[in-house]
Design an enzyme around this catalytic site. Structure first.
Site, PDB file in Angstrom:
ATOM      1  N   GLU A  37      31.312 -29.290  -5.116  1.00 27.03           N
ATOM      2  CA  GLU A  37      30.136 -30.139  -4.895  1.00 27.03           C
ATOM      3  C   GLU A  37      30.503 -31.466  -4.237  1.00 27.03           C
ATOM      4  OE1 GLU A  37      26.774 -29.629  -5.222  1.00 27.03           O
ATOM      5  OE2 GLU A  37      27.470 -27.568  -5.403  1.00 27.03           O
ATOM      6  N   CYS A 192      15.306 -22.672   6.223  1.00 28.34           N
ATOM      7  CA  CYS A 192      14.507 -23.875   6.480  1.00 28.34           C
ATOM      8  C   CYS A 192      15.381 -24.928   7.150  1.00 28.34           C
ATOM      9  CB  CYS A 192      13.911 -24.408   5.174  1.00 28.34           C
ATOM     10  SG  CYS A 192      12.589 -25.609   5.423  1.00 28.34           S
ATOM     11  N   CYS A 199      10.950 -19.377   9.884  1.00 25.18           N
ATOM     12  CA  CYS A 199       9.786 -19.266   8.995  1.00 25.18           C
ATOM     13  C   CYS A 199       9.365 -17.827   8.738  1.00 25.18           C
ATOM     14  CB  CYS A 199       8.608 -20.052   9.568  1.00 25.18           C
ATOM     15  SG  CYS A 199       8.914 -21.829   9.733  1.00 25.18           S
ATOM     16  N   CYS A 202      11.170 -16.543   5.686  1.00 26.82           N
ATOM     17  CA  CYS A 202      11.213 -17.426   4.514  1.00 26.82           C
ATOM     18  C   CYS A 202      10.362 -16.844   3.385  1.00 26.82           C
ATOM     19  CB  CYS A 202      10.702 -18.810   4.884  1.00 26.82           C
ATOM     20  SG  CYS A 202      10.720 -19.970   3.490  1.00 26.82           S
ATOM     21  N   CYS A 208       3.306 -22.251   2.665  1.00 23.93           N
ATOM     22  CA  CYS A 208       3.979 -23.434   3.217  1.00 23.93           C
ATOM     23  C   CYS A 208       3.061 -24.099   4.239  1.00 23.93           C
ATOM     24  CB  CYS A 208       5.298 -23.032   3.866  1.00 23.93           C
ATOM     25  SG  CYS A 208       6.148 -24.395   4.680  1.00 23.93           S
TER      26      CYS A 208
END
Length: 358
Positions: A37, A192, A199, A202, A208
């Site tokens: 991370e 995205c 799209c 997605c 959306c």
């Protein structure tokens, strides 16, 4: 669309398409997820993978970091950039040894106090490793929420960020939090996208707003890019039999604790330094300048090469410099531009060897 349905669509997508075999996802622990991370902050997965593998191979646990030193940490980090992350890992390891008996903490209040860890990173570490219920809000997640909800604003706007935290807290499921968080990051990085989002594939495209309006460019609002300022640095490269003089930067914030060639803001200062050090050289060779891009400025680098005939011509007796050996390199951190120059000399040395064999 209900909150439950949103999270379920994300989880369903994850089971079919989510990333599950990244190095830090295999036999994951708090330690390995923490390292990943930190490395992934402002850096793409593809770039992180080789660095993560090498880092874990050399530092398999917190004790191994504490048994080492910051120079070795920075050596393995060389080229990845944003070196404060590496220094924060070393500082954190020392804190964990002192306050947590050498074991990475599992309480949010302890994790967020570690250097370089904010609310989202702390949540990511605990949810991805232990499946604890903590939402995350990195750049990818912000972009999804802004587009999905049709929120007008900038990613960096604090008011918008507060709104997004309220949203993500509501839609993050109590169960399978880790998978949901990973899925949101994956959707943001694979579908995205900042430019030309996919799209049509997605899992959230039915509701959306950006998709329904067919105007993804509207979300989020893009700030007008400022002209990136330029700075100039002159590098003095002192070579003696395939060794190069480098100095540890302990005063300047740029490349702090990394080893660099003597560096100056202009040519006059560089040439005066050569005179002051009484470096016995009849000729200075200027190497072709090149540029290195940082997040907030561009550095134009002008290298000057000085070849010494004997070591006695130059010697700096202090604790911040050393002769970097091309054939047997020391484990020290080097900025990317310094690595680039050294790689050039390595290639030239190999070419000379091949020529001599003919």
């Amino acid at each position: 669309m209900t909150i439950y349905f949103f999270s379920q669509l994300v989880l369903n997508w994850y089971h079919e398409n989510g990333r599950k075999n990244l190095p830090w996802q295999i036999n994951k622990t708090l330690y390995t997820v923490w390292i990943s991370e930190i490395m992934l902050q402002q850096t793409k997965v593809k770039s992180v993978i080789p660095y993560f593998k090498k880092f874990i191979l050399n530092f398999p646990n917190i004790k191994s970091i504490n048994d080492s030193n910051v120079d070795k940490i920075l050596h393995l980090w060389s080229g990845l950039g944003y070196y404060s992350r590496a220094r924060n890992i070393y500082k954190s390891a020392q804190i964990i040894k002192k306050k947590h008996q050498g074991i990475f903490p599992s309480h949010f209040s302890d994790v967020i106090k570690l250097p370089g860890i904010g609310r989202s990173t702390a949540g990511a570490i605990l949810s991805l490793s232990l499946n604890f219920f903590y939402p995350i809000l990195d750049g990818n997640v912000k972009r999804i929420l802004i587009r999905y909800n049709g929120i007008i604003g900038y990613l960096q706007d604090r008011t918008i960020e507060k709104t997004l935290w309220n949203i993500i807290k509501i839609i993050t499921p109590v169960h399978n939090t880790g998978k949901f968080n990973q899925a949101m990051m994956d959707i943001g990085s694979k579908i995205c996208l900042p430019k030309q989002p996919k799209c049509n594939v997605c899992p959230l495209n039915q509701k959306c707003i950006a998709r329904l309006e067919e105007n993804w460019e509207k979300y989020p609002i893009k700030k007008i890019k400022k002209t990136c300022p330029k700075r100039i640095s002159w590098f003095i490269i002192i070579e003696f039999k395939n060794t190069f003089w480098v100095e540890k930067n302990i005063t300047n914030k740029l490349w702090n604790n990394l080893f660099c060639f003597p560096r100056f803001d202009n040519e006059i200062l560089a040439l005066n330094w050569i005179k002051e050090k009484k470096i016995n050289t009849k000729k200075n060779e200027k190497i072709t300048p090149f540029s290195h891009t940082f997040s907030h400025f561009i550095l134009d680098i002008h290298p000057i090469l000085i070849k010494l005939s004997c070591m006695s011509n130059f010697y700096e007796k202090n604790n911040i410099g050393l002769w970097y050996n091309l054939q047997n390199p020391q484990n020290i951190g080097l900025p990317r531009p310094v690595q680039k120059i050294i790689e050039m000399f390595k290639k030239n040395a190999l070419k000379r060897k091949e020529y001599e064999k003919q």
